[in-house]
Design a protein around this motif. Sequence first.
Motif, PDB file in Angstrom:
ATOM      1  N   ARG A 173       0.826  -1.208   0.000  1.00 49.07           N
ATOM      2  CA  ARG A 173       0.000   0.000   0.000  1.00 49.07           C
ATOM      3  C   ARG A 173       0.861   1.259   0.000  1.00 49.07           C
ATOM      4  O   ARG A 173       0.561   2.230  -0.704  1.00 49.07           O
ATOM      5  CB  ARG A 173      -0.917  -0.020   1.221  1.00 49.07           C
ATOM      6  N   ARG A 191       2.325   1.861  -3.367  1.00 51.95           N
ATOM      7  CA  ARG A 191       1.324   2.373  -4.312  1.00 51.95           C
ATOM      8  C   ARG A 191       1.039   3.850  -4.061  1.00 51.95           C
ATOM      9  O   ARG A 191       0.869   4.643  -5.008  1.00 51.95           O
ATOM     10  CB  ARG A 191       0.040   1.544  -4.187  1.00 51.95           C
ATOM     11  N   ARG A 192       1.001   4.249  -2.786  1.00 52.54           N
ATOM     12  CA  ARG A 192       0.763   5.667  -2.464  1.00 52.54           C
ATOM     13  C   ARG A 192       1.926   6.536  -2.931  1.00 52.54           C
ATOM     14  O   ARG A 192       1.729   7.657  -3.397  1.00 52.54           O
ATOM     15  CB  ARG A 192       0.543   5.818  -0.960  1.00 52.54           C
ATOM     16  N   LEU A 243      -0.568   5.766  -7.432  1.00 46.81           N
ATOM     17  CA  LEU A 243      -1.465   4.885  -8.162  1.00 46.81           C
ATOM     18  C   LEU A 243      -2.740   4.649  -7.372  1.00 46.81           C
ATOM     19  O   LEU A 243      -2.717   4.514  -6.148  1.00 46.81           O
ATOM     20  CB  LEU A 243      -0.781   3.542  -8.440  1.00 46.81           C
ATOM     21  N   ALA A 244      -3.859   4.589  -8.072  1.00 44.88           N
ATOM     22  CA  ALA A 244      -5.149   4.336  -7.426  1.00 44.88           C
ATOM     23  C   ALA A 244      -5.538   2.870  -7.510  1.00 44.88           C
ATOM     24  O   ALA A 244      -6.230   2.351  -6.630  1.00 44.88           O
ATOM     25  CB  ALA A 244      -6.233   5.205  -8.059  1.00 44.88           C
ATOM     26  N   GLU A 245      -5.105   2.207  -8.546  1.00 39.56           N
ATOM     27  CA  GLU A 245      -5.470   0.803  -8.747  1.00 39.56           C
ATOM     28  C   GLU A 245      -4.551  -0.110  -7.941  1.00 39.56           C
ATOM     29  O   GLU A 245      -3.333   0.057  -7.941  1.00 39.56           O
ATOM     30  CB  GLU A 245      -5.387   0.459 -10.229  1.00 39.56           C
ATOM     31  N   LYS A 246      -5.163  -1.077  -7.262  1.00 39.94           N
ATOM     32  CA  LYS A 246      -4.403  -2.027  -6.450  1.00 39.94           C
ATOM     33  C   LYS A 246      -3.770  -3.088  -7.340  1.00 39.94           C
ATOM     34  O   LYS A 246      -4.335  -3.471  -8.365  1.00 39.94           O
ATOM     35  CB  LYS A 246      -5.300  -2.709  -5.422  1.00 39.94           C
ATOM     36  N   SER A 247      -2.624  -3.556  -6.888  1.00 46.09           N
ATOM     37  CA  SER A 247      -1.966  -4.637  -7.609  1.00 46.09           C
ATOM     38  C   SER A 247      -2.664  -5.958  -7.299  1.00 46.09           C
ATOM     39  O   SER A 247      -3.350  -6.083  -6.278  1.00 46.09           O
ATOM     40  CB  SER A 247      -0.493  -4.716  -7.210  1.00 46.09           C
ATOM     41  N   PRO A 248      -2.508  -6.969  -8.153  1.00 47.80           N
ATOM     42  CA  PRO A 248      -3.124  -8.277  -7.876  1.00 47.80           C
ATOM     43  C   PRO A 248      -2.677  -8.864  -6.537  1.00 47.80           C
ATOM     44  O   PRO A 248      -3.478  -9.478  -5.832  1.00 47.80           O
ATOM     45  CB  PRO A 248      -2.678  -9.135  -9.049  1.00 47.80           C
ATOM     46  N   GLU A 263      -1.760  -7.209  -3.849  1.00 49.84           N
ATOM     47  CA  GLU A 263      -2.407  -6.471  -2.766  1.00 49.84           C
ATOM     48  C   GLU A 263      -3.846  -6.927  -2.578  1.00 49.84           C
ATOM     49  O   GLU A 263      -4.318  -7.122  -1.443  1.00 49.84           O
ATOM     50  CB  GLU A 263      -2.365  -4.982  -3.061  1.00 49.84           C
ATOM     51  N   GLU A 264      -4.552  -7.126  -3.659  1.00 45.46           N
ATOM     52  CA  GLU A 264      -5.938  -7.607  -3.564  1.00 45.46           C
ATOM     53  C   GLU A 264      -5.981  -9.014  -2.968  1.00 45.46           C
ATOM     54  O   GLU A 264      -6.862  -9.335  -2.166  1.00 45.46           O
ATOM     55  CB  GLU A 264      -6.584  -7.581  -4.944  1.00 45.46           C
TER      56      GLU A 264
END
Length: 394
Positions: free
Chosen positions: A82, A85-86, A90-95, A97-98
């Motif tokens: 996270r 990504r911040r 980026l707004a979209e999460k990586s696979p 992270e999900e």
Amino acid sequence: MPRLVNRGTAAPPSAAPDLPPYEPPSCPLNEAARTALGQLSNHRGTAPYESQIKEAIRGLGLGVGDVHERLLSQQQRLEALRERRREKGLAEKSPEEERLEEHLASFEDEVDAVTRESEETLRGLIDMRNELEDEAVILGELYTTAATSSAAIAAAAQQRRGADLGPEDGDEEDDRKADPVPSSLDTLRELRAWKLAEYTKLTPIQRYARNNDYAGFKKLWHDAAAGEGGAPLPDASRWFRSNGQPVMDRPGTDNRRATAGAGEEDDDDDDVAVAREFVSLKCPLTLRDMEQPYSNVKCKHTFEKSAILDYLPRTGVVQCPQTGCSETFSSASFKDDFYLDEPMLRRIQRARQTDRNNDMDEDEEDDEDDEDEASMVVGDARRVRGRMPKPEPQ
């Protein structure tokens, strides 16, 4: 010709005779029985049970510590993803992270359930071992009671025979009627009831929080769940609520009210804690990171096993090598004085795992930086190759 018997017209059985109330047999234990009871009190054969209880307690602590370390590692990994990504905006999460978010949603509940079940099992094992220890005391008391009772009965009978009744009137049967023999079975039941009542009167803090095995389990669990630099372990007086329920909430969570008993009010000073102490992972003798940390039961100082074994003399005693400590040890009593420090071993393993994770993250960041630089170089080259030629001056 055989005679046929009419079973249907048999005469009814006669009424049962009136019998006196049943009385269990009561007689004094003879010398052989008292000797056997004394041997039983000294050699009860409970060593295998005690060994199994010890191993079960150790397994519970290691299991809970391991599962919380796995949970904390995945939580930290998710937080690192996270944060990365911040930083990149980026707004979209990586696979990944999900996937971690979905996995942790159920894994945290499973870890909490295993922790509560393990803690309850641990208290049961502590109760069982206390019962074994009390049984030794009970058998000793029973042997003492049987021996003293037998001696008292014999002395009383001898005294009556020498009294005014005269030898001809001193009937042994009358002696036994005058002094009934105490029942060893009743004495055993009374002693067990007494010990159980004593143990039941203890509070959960007195039974468990002051127990070394429970404290070790609590420390293994908390250190693994909190991680390095996490919240300190609460004081032992805060390990149980006023309704007797244990406090096993993971550090950093706020599910205390959900697990409290009905009508239970939270104490205002539940945050009383033991300050986290700085513990060196290096052996004071070798000044290197320890592989097998062994602590002693006297002063609690920790050393590498091979180093402390080399330090101890073959004969005689030697002072603790820790500066300022006056405790003494010997090679002969090593097994009694020293033990494998599981919490310290866990700290060492966590520190190494953290170092490995940091190295992996640095390598990944370096790879990403290299990819970005390569992309920039390729892009610049494309712009150079594909730019329009400058117009010639008029």
